[in-house]
Design a protein around this motif. Structure first.
Motif, PDB file in Angstrom:
ATOM      1  N   ASP A  30       0.820  -1.213   0.000  1.00 26.23           N
ATOM      2  CA  ASP A  30       0.000   0.000   0.000  1.00 26.23           C
ATOM      3  C   ASP A  30       0.854   1.264   0.000  1.00 26.23           C
ATOM      4  N   TYR A  31       2.059   1.152   0.539  1.00 26.36           N
ATOM      5  CA  TYR A  31       2.899   2.351   0.710  1.00 26.36           C
ATOM      6  C   TYR A  31       3.855   2.577  -0.459  1.00 26.36           C
ATOM      7  N   ASP A  32       3.849   1.667  -1.416  1.00 23.98           N
ATOM      8  CA  ASP A  32       4.819   1.759  -2.519  1.00 23.98           C
ATOM      9  C   ASP A  32       4.741   3.090  -3.265  1.00 23.98           C
ATOM     10  N   THR A  33       3.502   3.543  -3.514  1.00 23.92           N
ATOM     11  CA  THR A  33       3.375   4.785  -4.298  1.00 23.92           C
ATOM     12  C   THR A  33       3.976   5.961  -3.536  1.00 23.92           C
ATOM     13  N   LEU A  34       3.737   6.012  -2.218  1.00 26.50           N
ATOM     14  CA  LEU A  34       4.281   7.128  -1.437  1.00 26.50           C
ATOM     15  C   LEU A  34       5.808   7.047  -1.365  1.00 26.50           C
ATOM     16  N   ALA A  35       6.324   5.822  -1.183  1.00 26.02           N
ATOM     17  CA  ALA A  35       7.784   5.653  -1.120  1.00 26.02           C
ATOM     18  C   ALA A  35       8.418   6.080  -2.444  1.00 26.02           C
ATOM     19  N   GLN A  36       7.806   5.667  -3.535  1.00 25.64           N
ATOM     20  CA  GLN A  36       8.363   5.997  -4.853  1.00 25.64           C
ATOM     21  C   GLN A  36       8.273   7.495  -5.142  1.00 25.64           C
ATOM     22  N   THR A  37       7.101   8.085  -4.820  1.00 26.36           N
ATOM     23  CA  THR A  37       6.935   9.532  -5.023  1.00 26.36           C
ATOM     24  C   THR A  37       7.965  10.293  -4.202  1.00 26.36           C
ATOM     25  N   SER A  38       8.173   9.862  -2.968  1.00 31.14           N
ATOM     26  CA  SER A  38       9.126  10.556  -2.085  1.00 31.14           C
ATOM     27  C   SER A  38      10.533  10.491  -2.665  1.00 31.14           C
ATOM     28  N   ALA A  88       5.458   9.926   7.538  1.00 36.01           N
ATOM     29  CA  ALA A  88       4.362   8.954   7.413  1.00 36.01           C
ATOM     30  C   ALA A  88       4.905   7.556   7.132  1.00 36.01           C
ATOM     31  N   LEU A  89       5.929   7.466   6.308  1.00 36.61           N
ATOM     32  CA  LEU A  89       6.507   6.155   5.986  1.00 36.61           C
ATOM     33  C   LEU A  89       7.267   5.594   7.189  1.00 36.61           C
ATOM     34  N   ASP A  90       8.020   6.472   7.824  1.00 35.39           N
ATOM     35  CA  ASP A  90       8.878   6.046   8.933  1.00 35.39           C
ATOM     36  C   ASP A  90       8.064   5.550  10.131  1.00 35.39           C
ATOM     37  N   ARG A  91       6.877   6.148  10.294  1.00 38.93           N
ATOM     38  CA  ARG A  91       6.081   5.808  11.483  1.00 38.93           C
ATOM     39  C   ARG A  91       4.839   4.979  11.156  1.00 38.93           C
ATOM     40  N   ALA A  92       4.762   4.422   9.979  1.00 40.77           N
ATOM     41  CA  ALA A  92       3.584   3.623   9.603  1.00 40.77           C
ATOM     42  C   ALA A  92       3.463   2.417  10.527  1.00 40.77           C
ATOM     43  N   LYS A  93       2.245   2.195  11.030  1.00 35.38           N
ATOM     44  CA  LYS A  93       2.032   1.048  11.921  1.00 35.38           C
ATOM     45  C   LYS A  93       0.683   0.402  11.645  1.00 35.38           C
ATOM     46  N   VAL A  94       0.289  -0.522  12.526  1.00 39.20           N
ATOM     47  CA  VAL A  94      -0.903  -1.332  12.239  1.00 39.20           C
ATOM     48  C   VAL A  94      -2.147  -0.482  11.974  1.00 39.20           C
ATOM     49  N   ASP A  95      -2.343   0.586  12.777  1.00 41.38           N
ATOM     50  CA  ASP A  95      -3.532   1.436  12.579  1.00 41.38           C
ATOM     51  C   ASP A  95      -3.564   2.024  11.164  1.00 41.38           C
ATOM     52  N   LEU A 114      -8.761   7.495  -9.658  1.00 39.89           N
ATOM     53  CA  LEU A 114      -7.320   7.736  -9.577  1.00 39.89           C
ATOM     54  C   LEU A 114      -6.681   6.706  -8.646  1.00 39.89           C
ATOM     55  N   VAL A 115      -5.355   6.772  -8.513  1.00 42.88           N
ATOM     56  CA  VAL A 115      -4.669   5.861  -7.581  1.00 42.88           C
ATOM     57  C   VAL A 115      -5.124   6.215  -6.156  1.00 42.88           C
ATOM     58  N   THR A 116      -5.484   5.202  -5.390  1.00 43.53           N
ATOM     59  CA  THR A 116      -5.971   5.446  -4.029  1.00 43.53           C
ATOM     60  C   THR A 116      -4.862   6.064  -3.180  1.00 43.53           C
ATOM     61  N   PRO A 117      -5.152   7.150  -2.476  1.00 41.99           N
ATOM     62  CA  PRO A 117      -4.109   7.759  -1.641  1.00 41.99           C
ATOM     63  C   PRO A 117      -3.660   6.817  -0.512  1.00 41.99           C
ATOM     64  N   VAL A 118      -2.460   7.055  -0.033  1.00 34.63           N
ATOM     65  CA  VAL A 118      -1.965   6.367   1.167  1.00 34.63           C
ATOM     66  C   VAL A 118      -2.511   7.123   2.379  1.00 34.63           C
ATOM     67  N   VAL A 119      -2.801   6.394   3.465  1.00 31.18           N
ATOM     68  CA  VAL A 119      -3.311   7.042   4.682  1.00 31.18           C
ATOM     69  C   VAL A 119      -2.271   6.957   5.785  1.00 31.18           C
ATOM     70  N   ILE A 129      -5.613  16.164   3.169  1.00 35.21           N
ATOM     71  CA  ILE A 129      -4.880  15.395   2.158  1.00 35.21           C
ATOM     72  C   ILE A 129      -3.824  16.286   1.508  1.00 35.21           C
ATOM     73  N   HIS A 130      -2.731  15.677   1.135  1.00 35.60           N
ATOM     74  CA  HIS A 130      -1.705  16.356   0.336  1.00 35.60           C
ATOM     75  C   HIS A 130      -1.799  15.766  -1.066  1.00 35.60           C
ATOM     76  N   PRO A 131      -2.530  16.406  -1.960  1.00 43.02           N
ATOM     77  CA  PRO A 131      -2.719  15.821  -3.292  1.00 43.02           C
ATOM     78  C   PRO A 131      -1.400  15.580  -4.021  1.00 43.02           C
ATOM     79  N   ASP A 132      -0.441  16.449  -3.769  1.00 45.88           N
ATOM     80  CA  ASP A 132       0.856  16.345  -4.420  1.00 45.88           C
ATOM     81  C   ASP A 132       1.571  15.038  -4.064  1.00 45.88           C
ATOM     82  N   LEU A 133       1.358  14.578  -2.834  1.00 46.93           N
ATOM     83  CA  LEU A 133       1.990  13.337  -2.365  1.00 46.93           C
ATOM     84  C   LEU A 133       1.010  12.165  -2.434  1.00 46.93           C
ATOM     85  N   ASN A 134      -0.246  12.466  -2.737  1.00 44.90           N
ATOM     86  CA  ASN A 134      -1.325  11.481  -2.670  1.00 44.90           C
ATOM     87  C   ASN A 134      -1.335  10.820  -1.294  1.00 44.90           C
ATOM     88  N   LEU A 135      -1.263  11.649  -0.279  1.00 44.41           N
ATOM     89  CA  LEU A 135      -1.191  11.174   1.110  1.00 44.41           C
ATOM     90  C   LEU A 135      -2.310  11.824   1.926  1.00 44.41           C
TER      91      LEU A 135
END
Lengths: 381, 120
Positions: A30-38, A88-95, A114-119, A129-135
């Motif tokens: 689920d986090y791949d898009t955010l990691a790649q965008t970053s 957001a990536l560094d602190r991603a957890k079960v919630d 569109l591609v579903t944003p990361v939460v 939401i940060h549309p630029d990061l899709n986050l």
């Protein structure tokens, strides 16, 4: 200043490398898009920094202003990447993982184009939401409760108004522009009336301030509200009442001095109720209106003439109609009384259950949340 | 939605405009730019708006409306700048106006970021 920018750029380049190293390598897909965008955004900024330091052009005095502006923008981008995306990536957890699975289900239900944003649950400022990061950022514990989750639908609309060159969502964007022109025409006519009257300057100043607010902020908020109302149904309007009752200021607020970023809460509710009527939820719309009027009576808030001039009924109705027309021309699923999608049904049932017996709602909600997230475990996202 | 979130969409838009404007300005001042350059064409398109025959371009339309409502620039002035960018002879007065706009957009961007961080 030349030496300063060279030294500061070198330090920022190192900072960018450290940030890239901070991206975890073991997160769910689920986090791949955010990691790649970053990664891409950090690399782009590092490229700009190298150009700033090394290009002979920038040592020429004619380009100092451009260079400084470019430098400031790079710093700003790196700050946003560090404090929002990498955090957001560094602190991603079960919630977070659970909410990502839920948002994916919502996106499937409404045929989000569109591609579903990361939460992330790192938000310190309600849902946004940060549309630029899709986050998408939501408060820490929000995933354990249902009544505010309709705001996820509102946030999903923001990227639709930013994306470019996508014919699938252009009808919605066209109606956004159409609605904006409709409002600007109305305000232009009001301005012309004031000019003819040759009265005091204040009304003209007010109309100008409203024009700016509509262009910069309000139309976006109305269209996101309407997207949420059309895709989710009554639960979104209920959640608006919930939010305003808990955290709202004057529901009839009209900016008289400073530019207000959000339209008046009552105007937003009127647009949602109109959308519910259009979508065939008139009975629910009446119930919500009744509760809303009760809330307004309790709050003691009263509307001033300026409020009605700023948000006339014709404008509010016009927005609801245009948003629906735009959405109908996309592939997005508009909720009807027959809609039975599981998340849609649960979020609407939550509000029915709440009003049926507010005292026992908490116990019901605990079970419902557990069931909801158990069922999203098997989601293929 | 919070103030922060509402601003992040608009912020990205303003930042992109500011970025594009500065890139074109550098090319114009260095005499390395031609009307066929992709970025110069893109900027000209923003100033000229979308022809009715073309697909809707929210970004271009928003740029026009934003400058007209926020900066008191009328449609004719926007069109003049757009036409100048499409010509081979971009005069000094056009470059000066672009520089003033670049500064305004940068101030708008920085102000918006400050508000997003709660300093506004």
């Amino acid at each position: 200043m030349d030496d300063y920018i060279k030294g500061a750029a070198a330090q920022l380049i190192e900072r960018g490398r450290v940030l890239t190293a901070k991206i975890p390598r073991d997160l769910p897909r689920d986090y791949d898009t955010l990691a790649q965008t970053s990664r891409q955004k950090i690399n782009a900024q590092l490229g700009h920094l190298k150009e700033l330091s090394e290009s002979p052009l920038f040592s020429h005095s004619s380009y100092r202003a451009e260079r400084l502006r470019l430098f400031k923008r790079i710093v700003a981008e790196m700050d946003i990447l560090e404090t929002v995306a990498i955090a957001a990536l560094d602190r991603a957890k079960v919630d977070d993982h659970r909410l990502n699975a839920l948002l994916e289900r919502i996106a499937l239900e409404i045929r989000f184009p569109l591609v579903t944003p990361v939460v992330t649950t790192l938000s310190q400022q309600y849902f946004h939401i940060h549309p630029d990061l899709n986050l998408m950022c939501v408060p820490l514990t929000e995933g354990q409760f249902l009544l505010h989750l309709p705001d996820l639908y509102h946030e999903l609309a923001h990227p639709l108004l930013v994306e470019q060159n996508d014919p699938v969502i252009e009808p919605f964007q066209e109606q956004f522009l159409n609605a904006l022109r409709y409002v600007l025409d109305y305000l232009g006519e009001e301005q012309a009336k004031e000019d003819r009257r040759r009265g005091p300057l204040q009304p003209r100043f007010l109309l100008r301030a409203w024009e700016k607010a509509w262009v910069k902020y309000w139309m976006t908020e109305f269209f996101c509200d309407l997207f949420a109302t059309y895709t989710l149904g009554p639960a979104f309007a209920w959640s608006h009442l919930h939010l305003v009752a808990k955290r709202g200021a004057n529901p009839f607020d009209v900016p008289l001095t400073n530019l207000s970023s959000h339209p008046a809460d009552d105007a937003r509710m009127r647009a949602m109720l109109r959308a519910l009527d259009i979508a065939g939820f008139s009975a629910e719309s009446s119930q919500i209106l009744q509760r809303w009027q009760s809330f307004l009576a309790h709050s003691g808030a009263k509307s001033e003439p300026e409020y009605h001039r700023c948000y006339p009924e014709s404008i509010i109705h016009g927005l609801a109609e245009r948003a629906q027309e735009g959405l109908r021309a996309t592939q997005v699923r508009i909720a009807t009384r027959e809609t039975k999608d599981p998340v849609h049904t649960l979020l609407n049932d939550a509000w029915k259950t709440f009003w049926k017996d507010p005292g026992s709602y908490v116990a019901w909600e605990k079970k419902a949340v557990a069931t909801l997230f158990d069922s999203t475990k098997g989601n293929p996202s | 939605m919070s103030y922060n979130g509402l601003h992040s969409g608009l912020y990205a838009r303003i930042r992109d405009y500011a970025e594009l404007l500065d890139e074109v300005l550098i090319g114009l001042k260095a005499h390395t730019s031609s009307p066929n350059d992709e970025k110069r064409q893109k900027l000209a398109h923003l100033f000229l708006g979308t022809p009715s025959s073309a697909p809707s371009n929210l970004s271009a339309q928003f740029f026009q409306i934003f400058l007209q409502s926020e900066q008191d620039i009328d449609a004719n002035q926007l069109s003049e700048i757009g036409q100048a960018l499409r010509s081979t002879d971009v005069r000094a007065n056009v470059i000066e106006r672009l520089e003033a706009l670049a500064l305004t957009l940068e101030n708008e961007r920085a102000g918006m970021l400050a508000k997003m961080r709660g300093h506004g």
